[in-house]
Structures are given as structure tokens and as C-alpha cells.
Design a protein around this motif. Sequence first.
Motif, mmCIF file in Angstrom:
data_model
loop_
_atom_site.group_PDB
_atom_site.id
_atom_site.type_symbol
_atom_site.label_atom_id
_atom_site.label_comp_id
_atom_site.label_asym_id
_atom_site.label_seq_id
_atom_site.Cartn_x
_atom_site.Cartn_y
_atom_site.Cartn_z
ATOM 1 N N GLY A 6 0.793 -1.224 0.000
ATOM 2 C CA GLY A 6 0.000 0.000 0.000
ATOM 3 C C GLY A 6 0.820 1.267 0.000
ATOM 4 N N PRO A 25 -4.556 4.747 1.466
ATOM 5 C CA PRO A 25 -5.659 3.924 1.921
ATOM 6 C C PRO A 25 -6.088 2.974 0.807
ATOM 7 C CG PRO A 25 -6.482 6.051 1.245
ATOM 8 C CD PRO A 25 -4.987 6.117 1.150
ATOM 9 N N GLY A 26 -6.730 1.897 1.171
ATOM 10 C CA GLY A 26 -7.365 1.086 0.143
ATOM 11 C C GLY A 26 -6.608 -0.140 -0.309
ATOM 12 N N GLY A 27 -5.511 -0.508 0.355
ATOM 13 C CA GLY A 27 -4.872 -1.773 0.011
ATOM 14 C C GLY A 27 -3.757 -1.651 -1.000
ATOM 15 N N GLU A 46 -5.918 -1.252 -5.600
ATOM 16 C CA GLU A 46 -6.973 -2.212 -5.305
ATOM 17 C C GLU A 46 -8.329 -1.562 -5.041
ATOM 18 O OE1 GLU A 46 -7.039 -6.337 -2.765
ATOM 19 O OE2 GLU A 46 -5.923 -4.642 -1.954
ATOM 20 N N ASP A 47 -8.336 -0.342 -4.512
ATOM 21 C CA ASP A 47 -9.611 0.290 -4.167
ATOM 22 C C ASP A 47 -10.309 0.926 -5.360
ATOM 23 O OD1 ASP A 47 -8.054 2.494 -4.590
ATOM 24 O OD2 ASP A 47 -8.510 3.466 -2.673
ATOM 25 N N THR A 49 -9.399 3.507 -7.149
ATOM 26 C CA THR A 49 -9.214 4.955 -7.234
ATOM 27 C C THR A 49 -7.806 5.280 -7.707
ATOM 28 O OG1 THR A 49 -10.757 5.292 -5.406
ATOM 29 C CG2 THR A 49 -9.299 7.123 -5.929
ATOM 30 N N THR A 63 -7.789 13.337 -6.768
ATOM 31 C CA THR A 63 -8.344 12.004 -6.568
ATOM 32 C C THR A 63 -9.330 11.728 -7.691
ATOM 33 O OG1 THR A 63 -8.157 12.209 -4.166
ATOM 34 C CG2 THR A 63 -9.607 10.483 -4.997
ATOM 35 N N ASP A 65 -12.035 9.079 -9.350
ATOM 36 C CA ASP A 65 -12.839 7.879 -9.187
ATOM 37 C C ASP A 65 -12.563 6.939 -10.343
ATOM 38 O OD1 ASP A 65 -14.005 8.774 -6.869
ATOM 39 O OD2 ASP A 65 -15.648 9.765 -7.910
ATOM 40 N N ASP A 68 -14.779 1.331 -10.039
ATOM 41 C CA ASP A 68 -15.490 0.565 -9.005
ATOM 42 C C ASP A 68 -14.943 -0.856 -8.899
ATOM 43 O OD1 ASP A 68 -17.230 2.760 -8.544
ATOM 44 O OD2 ASP A 68 -18.422 2.157 -10.285
ATOM 45 N N PRO A 70 -10.635 -2.949 -8.890
ATOM 46 C CA PRO A 70 -9.197 -2.673 -8.872
ATOM 47 C C PRO A 70 -8.665 -2.106 -10.185
ATOM 48 C CG PRO A 70 -9.636 -4.762 -7.808
ATOM 49 C CD PRO A 70 -10.937 -4.320 -8.412
#
Length: 212
Positions: A6, A25-27, A46-47, A49, A63, A65, A68, A70
Motif C-alpha cells: 500500500g 488507503p485502500g490496500g 486495489e480500491d 481509485t 483524486t 474515481d 469501481d 481494482p
Amino acid sequence: TAGFDGTARVWEAGTGRESLKITLPGGALYGVAFNPDRSRIAVAGEDGTARVYDVATGHETLTLDGLDAPLFGIAYSPDGRRLAAAGDGGVRLWDAVSGASLLRIEGHSGRVYGIAVSPDGQRLASAGEDGSVRVWEAASGTLLWKRAGQQGRVFGIAYRRDGSRLATAGEDGTVRLFDAASGQALSTLKGHDAAVYGVAFARDGSLVTTGG
């Protein structure tokens, strides 16, 4: 570099000294790219984003999006104005300054692992779980050509700096070279004993480096 822990890290290439570490964040993180002037890094993971960071300060500046699902690969356009990412849901293109979504491309069967922007910024090249290599018009998302890549999944893809060649890295342990305009297969490079995940051209185009 970006890793399963991460973190994204920037290193001095000459000394190996770590100059920046960012914990996200998010793996796990799967993709990282510098913008053309090396002032920003974009990471994907992975998240689902994509995030952009200032290299000097480590501050997050944007950031985006994602899909939805990985994200596995990320790449800037040569002028730094657009950012492309590949993931479970296809290919996504954003304005790298405002973060506005410009394009979403679907067509691969399964995950898309590799993404590359042509040196003139006019094309996107993608590689994926379905074993195919595809080239798209960056403005419209129109499919220009599709070819079978490696036996099994194709993980990495890269343009040569002059835009004449595409290289792919695959699960079958090979690297393959294609004519970037037509998609004609040119050669297969062998030597790895297992899957090849990354591929890049030297700046003068004379060498290809791989990791597996």
C-alpha cells in the motif's frame, strides 16, 4: 515504485536512496507513473481509485474515481494533460488537471492489466486477461485494431518512443513486439522461465527491459 504494502515510493536512481514514501488507503497498489515533467506521480490500486501526488511534498493533489474495481495500470499522455488507467472494468481516461472524466472504454473480456499512451497522444493501447492486445483512438474510444497477444494473460504493454512499436509482456514468459500502426506481429522474445509482468523500451528504442 508501488507495492502490495500500500505504499508508493520515489527513489534516487543513482544512489538507491528513498526520497519519498506515501502510504495510501485502500490496500495494494498495482500501477505508478510520473507525469512528463516529473513533478507528479499517479498511482492506481486495489480500491479502484487513481490518485495524484506532488513529488516534492508528497501531498495529494487529485483524486480520480476509477472503475469501481481494482486498477492495475496507469499512464500519462506525453503532454501530461490526460491520465489513463486500466482495471477490472476496462479503460478510463481523465483530464489530469481538473480530474474530469473524459472517456470510458469497454471491450476486453475480463481484467485489463496494461495501459500505454502513444507518443503523439492519439492512441491508447491495452492488454488484458483475455490474452488480447487492443489499440483505441484516444479521442473517441474507437477500436483501431485487436490482436492475440501471449498464450494466457497479457500483463504489460509499452510504446517505443518513436511510436512505431508496441511491446507486450505475458503469462507465457514471452515478450512480443508489434507494429504499432497495423498490429502486425513482428517478433517473440524468449528467456524468462515464468510470467513476465513488466516491459519498457530504452529512450533510444534500441533495448527492451523486462521483469518477471
